[in-house]
Design a protein around this motif. Structure first.
Motif, PDB file in Angstrom:
ATOM      1  N   ASP A  40     -11.282   6.039 -11.858  1.00  0.00           N
ATOM      2  CA  ASP A  40     -10.703   4.971 -12.614  1.00  0.00           C
ATOM      3  C   ASP A  40     -11.553   3.839 -12.564  1.00  0.00           C
ATOM      4  OD1 ASP A  40      -9.371   2.834 -13.757  1.00  0.00           O
ATOM      5  OD2 ASP A  40      -7.665   3.022 -12.555  1.00  0.00           O
ATOM      6  N   VAL A  41     -12.297   3.290 -13.788  1.00  0.00           N
ATOM      7  CA  VAL A  41     -13.211   2.143 -13.975  1.00  0.00           C
ATOM      8  C   VAL A  41     -12.548   0.977 -13.275  1.00  0.00           C
ATOM      9  CG1 VAL A  41     -12.633   1.600 -16.428  1.00  0.00           C
ATOM     10  CG2 VAL A  41     -15.075   1.214 -15.303  1.00  0.00           C
ATOM     11  N   ASP A  42     -11.343   0.626 -13.651  1.00  0.00           N
ATOM     12  CA  ASP A  42     -10.738  -0.535 -13.224  1.00  0.00           C
ATOM     13  C   ASP A  42     -10.661  -0.562 -11.817  1.00  0.00           C
ATOM     14  OD1 ASP A  42     -10.565  -1.413 -15.760  1.00  0.00           O
ATOM     15  OD2 ASP A  42      -8.329  -0.688 -16.013  1.00  0.00           O
ATOM     16  N   ALA A  43     -10.460   0.470 -11.205  1.00  0.00           N
ATOM     17  CA  ALA A  43     -10.201   0.749  -9.537  1.00  0.00           C
ATOM     18  C   ALA A  43     -11.696   0.450  -9.039  1.00  0.00           C
ATOM     19  CB  ALA A  43      -9.882   1.878  -9.115  1.00  0.00           C
ATOM     20  N   VAL A  96     -14.141  -1.461 -10.429  1.00  0.00           N
ATOM     21  CA  VAL A  96     -14.332  -2.980 -10.822  1.00  0.00           C
ATOM     22  C   VAL A  96     -13.595  -3.818  -9.574  1.00  0.00           C
ATOM     23  CG1 VAL A  96     -13.853  -5.026 -12.364  1.00  0.00           C
ATOM     24  CG2 VAL A  96     -14.697  -2.614 -13.076  1.00  0.00           C
ATOM     25  N   ALA A  97     -12.285  -3.424  -9.261  1.00  0.00           N
ATOM     26  CA  ALA A  97     -11.688  -4.207  -8.411  1.00  0.00           C
ATOM     27  C   ALA A  97     -12.123  -3.960  -6.981  1.00  0.00           C
ATOM     28  CB  ALA A  97      -9.926  -3.655  -8.263  1.00  0.00           C
ATOM     29  N   ASP A 150     -18.293  -4.876 -13.659  1.00  0.00           N
ATOM     30  CA  ASP A 150     -17.996  -3.800 -14.719  1.00  0.00           C
ATOM     31  C   ASP A 150     -19.210  -3.007 -15.186  1.00  0.00           C
ATOM     32  OD1 ASP A 150     -16.146  -3.199 -17.102  1.00  0.00           O
ATOM     33  OD2 ASP A 150     -18.002  -3.445 -18.340  1.00  0.00           O
ATOM     34  N   ALA A 203     -19.542  -0.646 -12.361  1.00  0.00           N
ATOM     35  CA  ALA A 203     -18.662   0.571 -12.220  1.00  0.00           C
ATOM     36  C   ALA A 203     -18.996   1.645 -13.083  1.00  0.00           C
ATOM     37  CB  ALA A 203     -17.265  -0.090 -12.373  1.00  0.00           C
ATOM     38  N   ARG A 204     -19.378   1.126 -14.417  1.00  0.00           N
ATOM     39  CA  ARG A 204     -19.617   2.293 -15.404  1.00  0.00           C
ATOM     40  C   ARG A 204     -20.956   2.977 -15.209  1.00  0.00           C
ATOM     41  NH1 ARG A 204     -15.997   1.379 -19.371  1.00  0.00           N
ATOM     42  NH2 ARG A 204     -15.062  -0.639 -19.515  1.00  0.00           N
TER      43      ARG A 204
END
Length: 313
Positions: free
Chosen positions: A191-194, A196-197, A224, A227-228
């Protein structure tokens, strides 16, 4: 008998000299070479002229390392990609008794974020700061080494100290481990958002390959983008993120990188249409409970500080 006594005296200072050499050069290989050369110079020196052996050896190693720093500056001009100092990679569980390199990285000023900043200093700034702040060498002795005035040596150390002040404060091993594990769990989720967090808002990713393999040619900043990039690299090389949840993974193992938790990714042969990948080490810096710095070492020449037990023994 005299030669044996001299050798014993020298060995009693080896760990100190290795510490001086590594902090001055950021290179395990250069530090070890400097220590060995200092022994050769000692063996041929007039012993009656040496009043303080530790101070004499410290000066000799410092002079050798100053020359190495200047030649390294020239090498960096033609180096492909980003340049990082060499990491010291040891087992997570320290040996008993700990080896010289294991003892060295217990000191907070050998944490990787500080070494990265030291690497960006001029050779005179680095020498003045390390010798004075790290080893309490008087400025008049540093001035003689650098061929400057004592006041100029003092100012060199001041400028270096200001640069070091911008690095993150060292965190406990427990806090460091918690932040790294959170990042790995996020990568495991995909999960990219995870991801990033789990990264600090000012996070940076730096890869040092020396042109030996493909990676980000420039420093990547911001959670961001990092993460990507990280998730994209896992997909590109066909790495199964679930391996991060296994304690016996054949893909990687936890190691100590300059005294705190990092990763050793084993060499991967091409498979199922995915490209191969060389052995690499990943180290981390933590700030405010999040991963602030991630350092990817894939150039074999930068892994001379890898000291792990032989699994065949």
């Amino acid at each position: 008998m005299v030669a044996a006594l001299l050798a014993d005296l020298f060995e009693s200072h080896r760990a100190h000299l290795l510490s001086v050499g590594y902090r001055l050069t950021g290179s395990v290989a250069d530090a070890e070479d400097a220590v060995q050369e200092s022994w050769l110079r000692l063996a041929s020196a007039h012993q009656s002229e040496i009043e303080d052996l530790r101070a004499w050896l410290t000066t000799v190693v410092s002079r050798i390392c100053l020359d190495r720093l200047r030649s390294a500056a020239a090498r960096r001009e033609s180096y492909v990609g980003q340049w990082l100092p060499e990491p010291i990679v040891t087992a997570v569980a320290a040996s008993n008794p700990p080896g010289p390199l294991e003892s060295l990285v217990r000191k907070q000023d050998c944490r990787f974020a500080a070494l990265v900043v030291l690497d960006a200093l001029t050779p005179p700034q680095r020498v003045a700061f390390v010798l004075h702040d790290g080893f309490s060498v008087p400025f008049d002795e540093i001035a003689e080494l650098l061929d400057v005035t004592p006041e100029a040596a003092r100012q060199l150390a001041v400028r270096a100290r200001k640069a070091l002040a911008r690095t993150p404060e060292p965190v406990s091993d427990a806090d460091h481990m918690a932040a790294v594990q959170r990042l790995l769990e996020a990568l495991y989720s995909g999960d990219v958002d995870a991801v990033v967090a789990a990264l600090h808002p000012d996070s940076v990713f730096i890869a040092d390959t020396g042109g030996t393999t493909k990676s980000a040619p420039n420093a990547v900043t911001g959670p961001d983008k990092i993460a990507r990039l990280a998730l994209g690299l896992l997909r590109k090389y066909g790495v199964d993120p679930t391996e991060f949840a296994r304690s016996d993974s054949p893909e990687f193992e936890f190691v100590s990188v300059n005294g705190q938790l990092g990763l050793l990714l084993h060499e991967r042969a091409p498979h199922d249409g995915f490209p191969g990948s060389p052995q690499r080490v990943v180290g981390f810096t933590v700030r405010d409970g999040l991963v602030w710095g991630a350092y990817d070492f894939a150039n074999p020449a930068k892994l001379s500080g890898l000291r792990l037990p032989d699994p065949r023994r």
